[in-house]
Motif scaffolding. Sequence first.
Motif, PDB file in Angstrom:
ATOM      1  N   VAL A 286       0.946  10.517 -10.573  1.00 53.86           N
ATOM      2  CA  VAL A 286       0.454   9.390  -9.774  1.00 53.86           C
ATOM      3  C   VAL A 286       1.635   8.540  -9.317  1.00 53.86           C
ATOM      4  O   VAL A 286       2.481   8.142 -10.126  1.00 53.86           O
ATOM      5  CB  VAL A 286      -0.531   8.526 -10.595  1.00 53.86           C
ATOM      6  N   CYS A 287       1.711   8.284  -8.015  1.00 52.30           N
ATOM      7  CA  CYS A 287       2.831   7.496  -7.503  1.00 52.30           C
ATOM      8  C   CYS A 287       2.704   6.035  -7.937  1.00 52.30           C
ATOM      9  O   CYS A 287       1.610   5.507  -8.088  1.00 52.30           O
ATOM     10  CB  CYS A 287       2.946   7.613  -5.983  1.00 52.30           C
ATOM     11  N   GLU A 288       3.831   5.391  -8.109  1.00 52.02           N
ATOM     12  CA  GLU A 288       3.853   4.004  -8.556  1.00 52.02           C
ATOM     13  C   GLU A 288       3.476   3.069  -7.418  1.00 52.02           C
ATOM     14  O   GLU A 288       3.727   3.352  -6.250  1.00 52.02           O
ATOM     15  CB  GLU A 288       5.244   3.642  -9.076  1.00 52.02           C
ATOM     16  N   GLY A 289       2.857   1.953  -7.775  1.00 48.09           N
ATOM     17  CA  GLY A 289       2.581   0.912  -6.786  1.00 48.09           C
ATOM     18  C   GLY A 289       1.216   0.982  -6.144  1.00 48.09           C
ATOM     19  O   GLY A 289       0.940   0.227  -5.208  1.00 48.09           O
ATOM     20  N   LEU A 290       0.334   1.858  -6.635  1.00 51.18           N
ATOM     21  CA  LEU A 290      -1.019   1.900  -6.077  1.00 51.18           C
ATOM     22  C   LEU A 290      -1.723   0.579  -6.353  1.00 51.18           C
ATOM     23  O   LEU A 290      -1.612   0.007  -7.439  1.00 51.18           O
ATOM     24  CB  LEU A 290      -1.822   3.050  -6.703  1.00 51.18           C
ATOM     25  N   ASN A 291      -2.451   0.107  -5.350  1.00 49.86           N
ATOM     26  CA  ASN A 291      -3.161  -1.156  -5.496  1.00 49.86           C
ATOM     27  C   ASN A 291      -4.204  -1.251  -4.402  1.00 49.86           C
ATOM     28  O   ASN A 291      -4.273  -0.401  -3.504  1.00 49.86           O
ATOM     29  CB  ASN A 291      -2.185  -2.339  -5.419  1.00 49.86           C
ATOM     30  N   ASP A 292      -5.017  -2.283  -4.473  1.00 46.55           N
ATOM     31  CA  ASP A 292      -5.939  -2.611  -3.398  1.00 46.55           C
ATOM     32  C   ASP A 292      -5.142  -2.646  -2.099  1.00 46.55           C
ATOM     33  O   ASP A 292      -4.135  -3.360  -2.005  1.00 46.55           O
ATOM     34  CB  ASP A 292      -6.573  -3.977  -3.710  1.00 46.55           C
ATOM     35  N   SER A 293      -5.579  -1.873  -1.107  1.00 48.47           N
ATOM     36  CA  SER A 293      -4.807  -1.739   0.131  1.00 48.47           C
ATOM     37  C   SER A 293      -4.585  -3.078   0.823  1.00 48.47           C
ATOM     38  O   SER A 293      -3.577  -3.269   1.513  1.00 48.47           O
ATOM     39  CB  SER A 293      -5.509  -0.776   1.090  1.00 48.47           C
ATOM     40  N   LYS A 294      -5.503  -4.033   0.641  1.00 46.84           N
ATOM     41  CA  LYS A 294      -5.377  -5.338   1.296  1.00 46.84           C
ATOM     42  C   LYS A 294      -4.233  -6.156   0.711  1.00 46.84           C
ATOM     43  O   LYS A 294      -3.786  -7.121   1.317  1.00 46.84           O
ATOM     44  CB  LYS A 294      -6.697  -6.108   1.183  1.00 46.84           C
ATOM     45  N   LYS A 295      -3.768  -5.778  -0.478  1.00 49.90           N
ATOM     46  CA  LYS A 295      -2.685  -6.512  -1.126  1.00 49.90           C
ATOM     47  C   LYS A 295      -1.316  -5.933  -0.800  1.00 49.90           C
ATOM     48  O   LYS A 295      -0.298  -6.426  -1.282  1.00 49.90           O
ATOM     49  CB  LYS A 295      -2.894  -6.512  -2.643  1.00 49.90           C
ATOM     50  N   LEU A 296      -1.288  -4.876   0.011  1.00 47.72           N
ATOM     51  CA  LEU A 296      -0.047  -4.191   0.346  1.00 47.72           C
ATOM     52  C   LEU A 296       0.309  -4.404   1.807  1.00 47.72           C
ATOM     53  O   LEU A 296      -0.566  -4.555   2.657  1.00 47.72           O
ATOM     54  CB  LEU A 296      -0.186  -2.690   0.072  1.00 47.72           C
ATOM     55  N   THR A 297       1.597  -4.399   2.107  1.00 45.30           N
ATOM     56  CA  THR A 297       2.027  -4.465   3.501  1.00 45.30           C
ATOM     57  C   THR A 297       1.749  -3.139   4.190  1.00 45.30           C
ATOM     58  O   THR A 297       1.590  -2.101   3.531  1.00 45.30           O
ATOM     59  CB  THR A 297       3.530  -4.761   3.592  1.00 45.30           C
ATOM     60  N   ALA A 298       1.697  -3.159   5.507  1.00 42.62           N
ATOM     61  CA  ALA A 298       1.467  -1.927   6.265  1.00 42.62           C
ATOM     62  C   ALA A 298       2.556  -0.905   5.979  1.00 42.62           C
ATOM     63  O   ALA A 298       2.282   0.294   5.841  1.00 42.62           O
ATOM     64  CB  ALA A 298       1.410  -2.244   7.757  1.00 42.62           C
ATOM     65  N   ARG A 299       3.779  -1.370   5.863  1.00 39.45           N
ATOM     66  CA  ARG A 299       4.895  -0.457   5.587  1.00 39.45           C
ATOM     67  C   ARG A 299       4.727   0.208   4.226  1.00 39.45           C
ATOM     68  O   ARG A 299       4.980   1.404   4.063  1.00 39.45           O
ATOM     69  CB  ARG A 299       6.210  -1.245   5.647  1.00 39.45           C
ATOM     70  N   ARG A 300       4.302  -0.589   3.238  1.00 40.62           N
ATOM     71  CA  ARG A 300       4.098  -0.042   1.896  1.00 40.62           C
ATOM     72  C   ARG A 300       2.934   0.950   1.884  1.00 40.62           C
ATOM     73  O   ARG A 300       3.002   1.993   1.232  1.00 40.62           O
ATOM     74  CB  ARG A 300       3.825  -1.194   0.916  1.00 40.62           C
ATOM     75  N   ARG A 301       1.871   0.625   2.625  1.00 44.04           N
ATOM     76  CA  ARG A 301       0.729   1.554   2.706  1.00 44.04           C
ATOM     77  C   ARG A 301       1.145   2.866   3.338  1.00 44.04           C
ATOM     78  O   ARG A 301       0.730   3.944   2.892  1.00 44.04           O
ATOM     79  CB  ARG A 301      -0.420   0.917   3.498  1.00 44.04           C
ATOM     80  N   ASP A 302       1.942   2.797   4.394  1.00 44.03           N
ATOM     81  CA  ASP A 302       2.412   4.023   5.045  1.00 44.03           C
ATOM     82  C   ASP A 302       3.193   4.896   4.064  1.00 44.03           C
ATOM     83  O   ASP A 302       2.997   6.120   4.001  1.00 44.03           O
ATOM     84  CB  ASP A 302       3.304   3.687   6.242  1.00 44.03           C
ATOM     85  N   PHE A 303       4.080   4.270   3.299  1.00 48.40           N
ATOM     86  CA  PHE A 303       4.889   5.008   2.327  1.00 48.40           C
ATOM     87  C   PHE A 303       3.997   5.636   1.255  1.00 48.40           C
ATOM     88  O   PHE A 303       4.138   6.827   0.930  1.00 48.40           O
ATOM     89  CB  PHE A 303       5.910   4.073   1.675  1.00 48.40           C
ATOM     90  N   LEU A 304       3.071   4.852   0.722  1.00 46.97           N
ATOM     91  CA  LEU A 304       2.197   5.362  -0.332  1.00 46.97           C
ATOM     92  C   LEU A 304       1.265   6.456   0.178  1.00 46.97           C
ATOM     93  O   LEU A 304       0.966   7.411  -0.547  1.00 46.97           O
ATOM     94  CB  LEU A 304       1.390   4.216  -0.945  1.00 46.97           C
ATOM     95  N   THR A 305       0.825   6.329   1.424  1.00 49.53           N
ATOM     96  CA  THR A 305      -0.032   7.369   2.003  1.00 49.53           C
ATOM     97  C   THR A 305       0.692   8.707   2.034  1.00 49.53           C
ATOM     98  O   THR A 305       0.112   9.757   1.705  1.00 49.53           O
ATOM     99  CB  THR A 305      -0.485   6.969   3.416  1.00 49.53           C
ATOM    100  N   GLU A 306       1.967   8.692   2.407  1.00 52.82           N
ATOM    101  CA  GLU A 306       2.755   9.932   2.391  1.00 52.82           C
ATOM    102  C   GLU A 306       2.837  10.504   0.977  1.00 52.82           C
ATOM    103  O   GLU A 306       2.676  11.714   0.777  1.00 52.82           O
ATOM    104  CB  GLU A 306       4.171   9.653   2.919  1.00 52.82           C
TER     105      GLU A 306
END
Length: 210
Positions: A47-67
């Motif tokens: 499991v990748c680190e930093g998963l959280n409620d998507s609304k609490k993440l920046t768009a850039r962070r969401r893009d990285f985590l999605t990959e």
Amino acid sequence: MNGPDDRIERHLLREGFVRIAGVDEVGRGPLAGPVTAAAVVLDLEVVCEGLNDSKKLTARRRDFLTEQINESAEVSIAHASVEEIDAINILQASHLAMERAIAALSPMPDFVLIDGHLLPRGLRLPCRTVVRGDAISVSIAAASIVAKTCRDRLMVDLAQQHPGYGWETNAGYPTKSHRLALQNLGVTPHHRRSFKPVHNILYQDKTVTN
């Protein structure tokens, strides 16, 4: 604990379930665009680190985590269209998108964790709801991130076809500038006619015409 963890998933594994999917949707509140759901089966060992409620993440962070999620997990994304939203209401449409996302996983999961407090009526698998699931379960958090990333990108594409509504930044949500654009530019085919701000504009237009 800051953010979601895998305790629910680990408990289900101990009970004998092996393919546990987290499911979440995004896009119930916007005035335009589809509602989007994602179903994610994580490998709990990677499991990748930093998963959280998507609304609490920046768009850039969401893009990285999605990959990261796409590389290490099984992911399925599905939508319910504006026409479906207007026909069956936004709650049922969001559940329909969830059911489609789950059905597209192959093989099917043997247990499903659903964000929220209502289960989709058509779901015929062992399942449970998790209120605020994207802040509690890593599987649901992953689904939340993937769904939001997908829908935001879709709205950016639609913004190029229908400039002026700000969908590239507001994702179709009823911001002040979006509401003003509705008044000035009118209703597009991608607007939800059953939603009050859009319905009122259409009704006003008909009243003026008549």
